[in-house]
Design a protein around this motif. Structure first.
Motif, PDB file in Angstrom:
ATOM      1  N   THR A 264     -17.178  32.617  23.735  1.00  0.00           N
ATOM      2  CA  THR A 264     -15.952  31.835  23.938  1.00  0.00           C
ATOM      3  C   THR A 264     -14.993  32.556  24.871  1.00  0.00           C
ATOM      4  OG1 THR A 264     -16.165  30.788  21.764  1.00  0.00           O
ATOM      5  CG2 THR A 264     -13.970  30.782  22.763  1.00  0.00           C
ATOM      6  N   ARG A 265     -14.814  33.861  24.642  1.00  0.00           N
ATOM      7  CA  ARG A 265     -13.905  34.629  25.500  1.00  0.00           C
ATOM      8  C   ARG A 265     -14.348  34.582  26.961  1.00  0.00           C
ATOM      9  NH1 ARG A 265     -12.128  34.377  21.482  1.00  0.00           N
ATOM     10  NH2 ARG A 265     -11.083  32.801  22.698  1.00  0.00           N
ATOM     11  N   LEU A 266     -15.661  34.475  27.194  1.00  0.00           N
ATOM     12  CA  LEU A 266     -16.203  34.509  28.549  1.00  0.00           C
ATOM     13  C   LEU A 266     -16.517  33.128  29.102  1.00  0.00           C
ATOM     14  CD1 LEU A 266     -18.559  37.603  28.109  1.00  0.00           C
ATOM     15  CD2 LEU A 266     -16.297  37.558  29.172  1.00  0.00           C
ATOM     16  N   GLY A 267     -16.239  32.082  28.320  1.00  0.00           N
ATOM     17  CA  GLY A 267     -16.485  30.720  28.785  1.00  0.00           C
ATOM     18  C   GLY A 267     -17.958  30.372  28.886  1.00  0.00           C
ATOM     19  N   LEU A 268     -18.802  30.972  28.055  1.00  0.00           N
ATOM     20  CA  LEU A 268     -20.238  30.702  28.058  1.00  0.00           C
ATOM     21  C   LEU A 268     -20.517  29.636  26.989  1.00  0.00           C
ATOM     22  CD1 LEU A 268     -21.462  34.415  28.325  1.00  0.00           C
ATOM     23  CD2 LEU A 268     -21.256  32.731  30.173  1.00  0.00           C
ATOM     24  N   TRP A 269     -20.230  28.388  27.348  1.00  0.00           N
ATOM     25  CA  TRP A 269     -20.190  27.335  26.339  1.00  0.00           C
ATOM     26  C   TRP A 269     -21.552  26.975  25.772  1.00  0.00           C
ATOM     27  CZ3 TRP A 269     -15.676  28.112  25.148  1.00  0.00           C
ATOM     28  CH2 TRP A 269     -14.648  28.206  26.087  1.00  0.00           C
ATOM     29  N   GLU A 270     -22.584  26.964  26.585  1.00  0.00           N
ATOM     30  CA  GLU A 270     -23.908  26.599  26.078  1.00  0.00           C
ATOM     31  C   GLU A 270     -24.380  27.612  25.036  1.00  0.00           C
ATOM     32  OE1 GLU A 270     -25.295  23.830  26.667  1.00  0.00           O
ATOM     33  OE2 GLU A 270     -24.181  23.099  28.407  1.00  0.00           O
ATOM     34  N   GLU A 271     -24.124  28.904  25.290  1.00  0.00           N
ATOM     35  CA  GLU A 271     -24.509  29.924  24.327  1.00  0.00           C
ATOM     36  C   GLU A 271     -23.673  29.818  23.055  1.00  0.00           C
ATOM     37  OE1 GLU A 271     -25.921  33.940  25.757  1.00  0.00           O
ATOM     38  OE2 GLU A 271     -24.793  33.316  27.537  1.00  0.00           O
ATOM     39  N   SER A 272     -22.393  29.485  23.210  1.00  0.00           N
ATOM     40  CA  SER A 272     -21.526  29.318  22.037  1.00  0.00           C
ATOM     41  C   SER A 272     -22.001  28.141  21.187  1.00  0.00           C
ATOM     42  CB  SER A 272     -20.084  29.088  22.482  1.00  0.00           C
ATOM     43  OG  SER A 272     -19.237  28.937  21.359  1.00  0.00           O
ATOM     44  N   ILE A 273     -22.366  27.059  21.831  1.00  0.00           N
ATOM     45  CA  ILE A 273     -22.845  25.885  21.098  1.00  0.00           C
ATOM     46  C   ILE A 273     -24.113  26.212  20.308  1.00  0.00           C
ATOM     47  CG2 ILE A 273     -23.916  23.612  21.421  1.00  0.00           C
ATOM     48  CD1 ILE A 273     -21.849  23.234  23.762  1.00  0.00           C
ATOM     49  N   LYS A 274     -25.060  26.863  20.956  1.00  0.00           N
ATOM     50  CA  LYS A 274     -26.305  27.230  20.277  1.00  0.00           C
ATOM     51  C   LYS A 274     -26.026  28.150  19.092  1.00  0.00           C
ATOM     52  CE  LYS A 274     -30.810  29.416  21.051  1.00  0.00           C
ATOM     53  NZ  LYS A 274     -31.698  30.098  22.041  1.00  0.00           N
ATOM     54  N   SER A 275     -25.142  29.127  19.292  1.00  0.00           N
ATOM     55  CA  SER A 275     -24.792  30.072  18.234  1.00  0.00           C
ATOM     56  C   SER A 275     -24.231  29.349  17.021  1.00  0.00           C
ATOM     57  CB  SER A 275     -23.774  31.087  18.781  1.00  0.00           C
ATOM     58  OG  SER A 275     -23.292  31.930  17.767  1.00  0.00           O
ATOM     59  N   ASN A 276     -23.337  28.402  17.249  1.00  0.00           N
ATOM     60  CA  ASN A 276     -22.663  27.746  16.131  1.00  0.00           C
ATOM     61  C   ASN A 276     -23.481  26.630  15.510  1.00  0.00           C
ATOM     62  OD1 ASN A 276     -19.975  29.026  15.694  1.00  0.00           O
ATOM     63  ND2 ASN A 276     -19.886  28.706  17.900  1.00  0.00           N
ATOM     64  N   ILE A 277     -24.406  26.046  16.248  1.00  0.00           N
ATOM     65  CA  ILE A 277     -25.356  25.119  15.620  1.00  0.00           C
ATOM     66  C   ILE A 277     -26.202  25.882  14.612  1.00  0.00           C
ATOM     67  CG2 ILE A 277     -27.459  23.780  16.025  1.00  0.00           C
ATOM     68  CD1 ILE A 277     -26.154  22.733  18.597  1.00  0.00           C
ATOM     69  N   ASN A 278     -26.694  27.058  15.008  1.00  0.00           N
ATOM     70  CA  ASN A 278     -27.484  27.888  14.092  1.00  0.00           C
ATOM     71  C   ASN A 278     -26.660  28.317  12.885  1.00  0.00           C
ATOM     72  OD1 ASN A 278     -29.686  27.740  15.800  1.00  0.00           O
ATOM     73  ND2 ASN A 278     -29.267  29.686  16.810  1.00  0.00           N
ATOM     74  N   SER A 279     -25.421  28.703  13.148  1.00  0.00           N
ATOM     75  CA  SER A 279     -24.556  29.173  12.072  1.00  0.00           C
ATOM     76  C   SER A 279     -24.242  28.069  11.069  1.00  0.00           C
ATOM     77  CB  SER A 279     -23.250  29.729  12.661  1.00  0.00           C
ATOM     78  OG  SER A 279     -22.340  30.054  11.639  1.00  0.00           O
ATOM     79  N   THR A 280     -23.858  26.893  11.568  1.00  0.00           N
ATOM     80  CA  THR A 280     -23.489  25.810  10.655  1.00  0.00           C
ATOM     81  C   THR A 280     -24.692  25.301   9.869  1.00  0.00           C
ATOM     82  OG1 THR A 280     -23.649  24.228  12.495  1.00  0.00           O
ATOM     83  CG2 THR A 280     -21.463  25.069  11.973  1.00  0.00           C
ATOM     84  N   GLU A 281     -25.885  25.329  10.479  1.00  0.00           N
ATOM     85  CA  GLU A 281     -27.091  24.938   9.745  1.00  0.00           C
ATOM     86  C   GLU A 281     -27.354  25.907   8.595  1.00  0.00           C
ATOM     87  OE1 GLU A 281     -30.220  24.715  12.600  1.00  0.00           O
ATOM     88  OE2 GLU A 281     -29.662  22.701  13.295  1.00  0.00           O
ATOM     89  N   SER A 282     -27.213  27.198   8.864  1.00  0.00           N
ATOM     90  CA  SER A 282     -27.404  28.202   7.825  1.00  0.00           C
ATOM     91  C   SER A 282     -26.344  28.057   6.736  1.00  0.00           C
ATOM     92  CB  SER A 282     -27.345  29.606   8.447  1.00  0.00           C
ATOM     93  OG  SER A 282     -27.537  30.599   7.466  1.00  0.00           O
ATOM     94  N   ALA A 283     -25.109  27.792   7.153  1.00  0.00           N
ATOM     95  CA  ALA A 283     -24.016  27.633   6.187  1.00  0.00           C
ATOM     96  C   ALA A 283     -24.235  26.407   5.306  1.00  0.00           C
ATOM     97  CB  ALA A 283     -22.680  27.520   6.923  1.00  0.00           C
ATOM     98  N   ARG A 284     -24.775  25.330   5.879  1.00  0.00           N
ATOM     99  CA  ARG A 284     -25.049  24.133   5.076  1.00  0.00           C
ATOM    100  C   ARG A 284     -26.129  24.415   4.035  1.00  0.00           C
ATOM    101  NH1 ARG A 284     -23.831  21.326   9.823  1.00  0.00           N
ATOM    102  NH2 ARG A 284     -25.973  21.347  10.583  1.00  0.00           N
ATOM    103  N   CYS A 285     -27.115  25.204   4.417  1.00  0.00           N
ATOM    104  CA  CYS A 285     -28.147  25.599   3.454  1.00  0.00           C
ATOM    105  C   CYS A 285     -27.520  26.330   2.280  1.00  0.00           C
ATOM    106  CB  CYS A 285     -29.187  26.482   4.138  1.00  0.00           C
ATOM    107  SG  CYS A 285     -30.349  27.264   2.996  1.00  0.00           S
ATOM    108  N   TYR A 286     -26.603  27.226   2.591  1.00  0.00           N
ATOM    109  CA  TYR A 286     -25.916  27.989   1.543  1.00  0.00           C
ATOM    110  C   TYR A 286     -25.095  27.041   0.664  1.00  0.00           C
ATOM    111  CZ  TYR A 286     -23.121  31.678  -0.648  1.00  0.00           C
ATOM    112  OH  TYR A 286     -22.518  32.502  -1.558  1.00  0.00           O
ATOM    113  N   SER A 287     -24.351  26.134   1.290  1.00  0.00           N
ATOM    114  CA  SER A 287     -23.524  25.186   0.542  1.00  0.00           C
ATOM    115  C   SER A 287     -24.367  24.362  -0.418  1.00  0.00           C
ATOM    116  CB  SER A 287     -22.791  24.234   1.499  1.00  0.00           C
ATOM    117  OG  SER A 287     -21.938  24.926   2.365  1.00  0.00           O
ATOM    118  N   GLU A 288     -25.493  23.865   0.069  1.00  0.00           N
ATOM    119  CA  GLU A 288     -26.353  23.021  -0.751  1.00  0.00           C
ATOM    120  C   GLU A 288     -26.905  23.780  -1.954  1.00  0.00           C
ATOM    121  OE1 GLU A 288     -29.154  21.749   2.129  1.00  0.00           O
ATOM    122  OE2 GLU A 288     -27.756  20.364   3.124  1.00  0.00           O
ATOM    123  N   SER A 289     -27.073  25.080  -1.789  1.00  0.00           N
ATOM    124  CA  SER A 289     -27.591  25.893  -2.881  1.00  0.00           C
ATOM    125  C   SER A 289     -26.515  26.185  -3.925  1.00  0.00           C
ATOM    126  CB  SER A 289     -28.140  27.213  -2.330  1.00  0.00           C
ATOM    127  OG  SER A 289     -29.123  26.977  -1.356  1.00  0.00           O
TER     128      SER A 289
END
Length: 555
Positions: A264-289
């Motif tokens: 985000t600080r460097l304006g690398l949006w595609e990498e930021s999107i990929k990072s947070n898709i992975n993160s939110t998917e993992s977080a949803r797994c945790y929430s469901e558990s």
């Protein structure tokens, strides 16, 4: 699928069965609310490599190291569970009590609920009753200064005291990597957010960079390097680390998210999107558990960064998908400052970044189990967005009423001595005053207020909870200069904004517009081309992009 819970349960059962010594539970823990239960880890269970030596029972060593790994990736609840499992196996393990106290500390942000401080005091009182090695006593004495006298001593003071204690240990145990890592974290936690020299962050970062060469798979080293350099001026120093951290600790939702701070600080949006898709998917797994009907704070935190990145590439459709999803949330846990920030910021960003002023004028706090009265800073975000919306649709008196609410929230934070957050709201107040004055025809006063907001923001560091201010003051200053028909000053403001917020959609468009008004054809072309390039993979339908393409003869 939660593979690691099964694997770790088997390992822990085997280690328990192989242990000859039986321990009785510590009756002093009955009155303390401790996290217990199976580990909930949504992947193959890798959290990086650590080796923290203690005098605790040998059969608890694997669990203790897992707890330290979890702690280093801010997986606080699971870290506490692991430390408590050690306590239950070896009630005289003083460092496990220390570990719980560290798991509830949350060093980079203060919790609004003070009950954790009482809990920490009780845990450390128990820990100090056991026979301790010299190093263990030093560790306990260090964290004790944060919990001691918490009712009368300010959190910032206690953070600084803890940092000084850890500095002493750092020099005393020069060859101990974990001591150095925890000292580096204490340095970062005690850094003054108004210090734009980033002296403590740089000192902490240097310690960690030297260690990273020797311990390339340590989660805390990578994690804290990112936090130290999570600033526009320093972010380039952490790019390689950011690209490694998610691989070091793939089981951690937070480790999947943290690289996006640097992207985000460097304006690398595609990498930021990929990072947070992975993160939110993992977080949803945790929430469901934990609770299938609830949503974990790490998911909302990742969603805010995800929405911000989508908006910068002009992908309104994907951004609104996240907002529509957010509106389905009835239960969030824990209902803390991160959850409150994301819940207020996401709808506000979408409305005002798109200059959808009618939508901004009707913003409402999302409905969930968040106690908004406990979060004046986060509440202020929405009221600020609402003011901008009301001003632009001509509802000036309503905007002034909202401004009074904003001022009340600022006073509330000032009364709490929460200077950083109070200053953030003060920036919003000055920006709001500027646009209200402009709408009422007071052009000179408007500029004075907007320049003040820009100055305040330039002298304040960004909080780790946010990918960016909901609208940077420098960008708003550029917008005001354009309205005042001063394109030269507008261009300077936009370019300064881009220096601190690379690849921001609206700043690029603003710079292109100002350059065009000045007759700077090459510069205008450069910025319009940048906008087209920025949005090429997004299916962007924003009118600014169409204008850019027309200026470049692409349509």
């Amino acid at each position: 699928m939660i593979l690691s819970r099964q694997i770790l349960t088997i390992l822990l059962l085997l280690s328990t069965l192989g242990c000859k010594k039986a321990y009785d539970p510590n009756p002093e823990l009955i009155t303390i609310d401790l996290e217990r239960g199976d580990f909930i880890l949504c992947s193959a269970g890798r959290f990086g490599d650590v080796d923290f030596l203690t005098s605790c029972s040998e059969n608890t060593r694997e669990t203790f190291n897992l707890a330290i790994s979890l702690l280093h990736s801010f997986e606080y609840v699971e870290a506490e569970k692991a430390f408590v499992k050690v306590i239950d196996a070896d009630p005289s393990c003083s460092m496990a009590y220390w570990g719980v106290a560290m798991s509830i500390y949350h060093s980079l942000w203060m919790q609004s609920d003070k009950s954790y401080l009482q809990k920490g005091v009780k845990l450390l009182e128990i820990a100090n009753k056991f026979q301790l090695s010299e190093k263990e006593k030093d560790y306990l004495d260090a964290i004790c200064v944060f919990y001691m006298d918490w009712e009368t001593v300010k959190p910032e003071t206690r953070k600084n005291l803890y940092e000084k204690k850890m500095e002493t240990l750092y020099h005393k145990y020069r060859n101990d990597a974990e001591t150095a890592i925890f000292y580096a974290l204490a340095l970062r936690a005690a850094a003054n957010p108004n210090d734009k020299t980033y002296a403590k962050q740089k000192k902490s970062g240097k310690i960690l960079e030297d260690l990273f060469e020797k311990y390339p798979n340590h989660p805390g080293i990578a994690h804290y390097i990112i936090h130290n350099y999570d600033y526009p001026e320093l972010a380039y120093k952490a790019l390689n680390t950011a690209r490694r951290y998610a691989q070091i600790a793939p089981a951690s939702a937070h480790a999947q998210h943290m690289p996006s701070h640097i992207f985000t600080r460097l304006g690398l949006w595609e990498e930021s999107i990929k990072s947070n898709i992975n993160s939110t998917e993992s977080a949803r797994c945790y929430s469901e558990s934990i609770n299938p009907s609830g949503h974990w704070d790490e998911e909302l935190h990742g969603m805010d960064y995800l929405v911000y990145a989508y908006l910068q590439i002009g992908d309104n459709s994907k951004a609104k998908e996240q907002y529509d999803y957010l509106k389905t949330f009835d239960l969030v846990f824990p209902a803390n400052f991160k959850v409150a920030y994301s819940s207020a910021a996401i709808p506000t960003r979408i409305a005002i970044e798109n200059k959808n002023w009618l939508e901004a004028s009707t913003l409402q706090l999302p409905k969930s189990n968040i106690d908004w009265g406990s979060f004046p800073w986060q509440t202020a975000i929405l009221h600020f967005g609402k003011i901008l919306g009301l001003v632009h649709i001509g509802s000036i008196s309503d905007a002034e009423n909202e401004l009074e609410i904003l001022k009340g929230l600022h006073q509330e934070l000032a009364d709490q001595n929460d200077n950083y957050k109070a200053n953030q709201v003060l920036i919003q107040i000055n920006s709001a005053e500027a646009w209200i004055k402009f709408a009422k025809g007071n052009r000179k006063e408007a500029l004075v207020y907007m320049l003040k907001a820009s100055e305040l923001e330039s002298n304040t560091s960004k909080h780790a909870v946010t990918p960016c201010e909901v609208l940077p003051a420098d960008e708003l200053l550029g917008d005001l200069y354009l309205q005042l028909n001063e394109p030269t000053q507008a261009l300077k403001a936009y370019e300064f904004s881009l220096k601190n917020h690379p690849n921001r959609f609206n700043s690029i468009y603003g710079a292109a517009t100002a350059a065009k008004l000045l007759g700077h054809e090459n510069k205008s072309k450069h910025y319009f081309e940048s906008l087209v390039k920025l949005t090429k993979n997004a299916g962007c339908d924003r009118p600014e992009l169409n204008e850019a393409k027309k200026n470049l003869n692409l349509i």
